[in-house]
Motif scaffolding. Structure first.
Motif, short mmCIF file in Angstrom:
data_model
loop_
_atom_site.label_atom_id
_atom_site.label_comp_id
_atom_site.label_asym_id
_atom_site.label_seq_id
_atom_site.Cartn_x
_atom_site.Cartn_y
_atom_site.Cartn_z
N ALA A 1 0.71 -1.20 0.51
CA ALA A 1 0.13 -0.28 0.03
C ALA A 1 0.65 1.00 0.29
CB ALA A 1 -0.55 -0.04 1.20
N GLY A 2 0.32 2.15 -0.56
CA GLY A 2 1.39 3.33 -0.69
C GLY A 2 -0.09 4.34 0.15
N ILE A 3 0.14 5.11 1.02
CA ILE A 3 -0.92 6.42 1.93
C ILE A 3 -0.49 7.60 1.53
CG2 ILE A 3 -3.11 6.51 3.19
CD1 ILE A 3 -2.15 3.28 4.07
N GLU A 4 -1.67 8.46 0.57
CA GLU A 4 -0.90 9.77 0.73
C GLU A 4 -1.81 10.41 2.06
OE1 GLU A 4 -0.23 13.58 -1.81
OE2 GLU A 4 0.65 11.67 -2.79
N PHE A 5 -0.74 11.02 2.50
CA PHE A 5 -1.74 12.03 3.89
C PHE A 5 -1.83 13.46 3.27
CE2 PHE A 5 0.81 8.68 6.35
CZ PHE A 5 -0.08 8.09 6.89
N VAL B 1 10.27 14.31 8.73
CA VAL B 1 10.74 13.13 9.19
C VAL B 1 10.52 11.90 8.83
CG1 VAL B 1 12.46 14.54 10.45
CG2 VAL B 1 10.31 13.65 11.48
N GLY B 2 11.29 11.14 8.33
CA GLY B 2 10.89 9.81 8.31
C GLY B 2 11.33 8.81 8.90
N VAL B 3 10.13 7.32 8.90
CA VAL B 3 10.44 6.72 10.11
C VAL B 3 10.19 5.57 9.49
CG1 VAL B 3 9.36 6.09 12.19
CG2 VAL B 3 9.08 8.00 11.88
N TYR B 4 11.43 4.72 9.55
CA TYR B 4 10.96 3.05 8.39
C TYR B 4 11.17 1.69 10.06
CZ TYR B 4 12.57 -0.61 6.21
OH TYR B 4 12.46 -1.48 5.15
N LEU B 5 10.64 0.75 9.64
CA LEU B 5 10.15 0.47 11.07
C LEU B 5 9.89 -1.05 10.01
CD1 LEU B 5 6.76 1.81 12.42
CD2 LEU B 5 9.23 2.08 13.71
N ASP C 1 8.31 -13.09 5.23
CA ASP C 1 7.92 -12.87 6.59
C ASP C 1 7.92 -11.23 7.24
OD1 ASP C 1 10.31 -13.59 6.84
OD2 ASP C 1 10.06 -14.79 8.87
N GLU C 2 9.05 -10.59 6.11
CA GLU C 2 9.64 -9.27 6.79
C GLU C 2 8.26 -8.39 6.22
OE1 GLU C 2 13.50 -8.35 5.87
OE2 GLU C 2 14.07 -10.62 6.41
N ILE C 3 8.08 -7.36 7.01
CA ILE C 3 7.16 -6.47 7.06
C ILE C 3 7.44 -5.07 7.09
CG2 ILE C 3 4.73 -5.22 7.47
CD1 ILE C 3 3.49 -8.36 8.12
N SER C 4 7.49 -4.09 6.29
CA SER C 4 8.38 -3.01 5.86
C SER C 4 7.41 -1.72 6.31
CB SER C 4 9.60 -2.60 5.27
OG SER C 4 10.37 -3.52 5.49
N ILE C 5 7.54 -1.09 6.86
CA ILE C 5 6.47 0.72 7.20
C ILE C 5 7.48 1.80 6.96
CG2 ILE C 5 5.09 1.93 8.10
CD1 ILE C 5 4.09 -1.12 10.10
N ALA C 6 6.44 2.37 6.37
CA ALA C 6 7.67 3.59 5.84
C ALA C 6 6.35 5.01 6.05
CB ALA C 6 8.53 3.97 4.67
N ILE C 7 7.20 5.87 7.13
CA ILE C 7 6.22 6.67 7.26
C ILE C 7 7.21 8.33 7.05
CG2 ILE C 7 5.01 7.99 8.33
CD1 ILE C 7 4.53 5.35 10.02
N GLY C 8 7.34 9.42 5.76
CA GLY C 8 7.44 10.10 5.48
C GLY C 8 6.59 11.67 5.71
N SER C 9 7.64 12.31 5.55
CA SER C 9 7.04 13.47 6.44
C SER C 9 8.25 14.76 6.09
CB SER C 9 6.09 13.63 7.59
OG SER C 9 4.84 15.28 7.22
N THR D 1 4.00 3.86 2.83
CA THR D 1 4.51 2.87 2.24
C THR D 1 4.36 1.27 3.24
OG1 THR D 1 6.79 3.65 1.91
CG2 THR D 1 5.30 3.91 -0.10
N VAL D 2 3.45 0.70 2.92
CA VAL D 2 4.03 -0.89 3.18
C VAL D 2 4.31 -1.72 2.46
CG1 VAL D 2 2.53 -2.79 4.50
CG2 VAL D 2 1.93 -0.58 5.00
#
Length: 64
Positions: A11-15, A38-42, A28-36, A22-23
């Motif tokens: 998924a890609g979600i524009e806030f 500053v960026g956060v990558y989990l 079995d590895e799931i990555s979540i990136a949140i960018g604004s 993005t997800v």
């Protein structure tokens, strides 16, 4: 049980203009990136992803 295997971008979600999320999944590895500003990558486990998803759904339901 047959399960569909999904690899890559889920998924890609524009806030708003500067923010998006993005997800991605690879096995079995799931990555979540949140960018604004500053960026956060989990990287989360499948259980953590499920818990996060349920928490967001509950919050959205309560907000409506």
């Amino acid at each position: 049980m047959n399960r569909m295997v999904i690899i890559g971008r889920i998924a890609g979600i524009e806030f708003d203009k500067p923010g998006a999320s993005t997800v991605e999944q690879m096995d079995d590895e799931i990555s979540i990136a949140i960018g604004s500003v500053v960026g956060v990558y989990l990287q989360v486990t499948p259980g953590q992803a499920r818990e996060l998803s349920l928490s967001l759904a509950l919050a959205a339901e309560n907000a409506e």
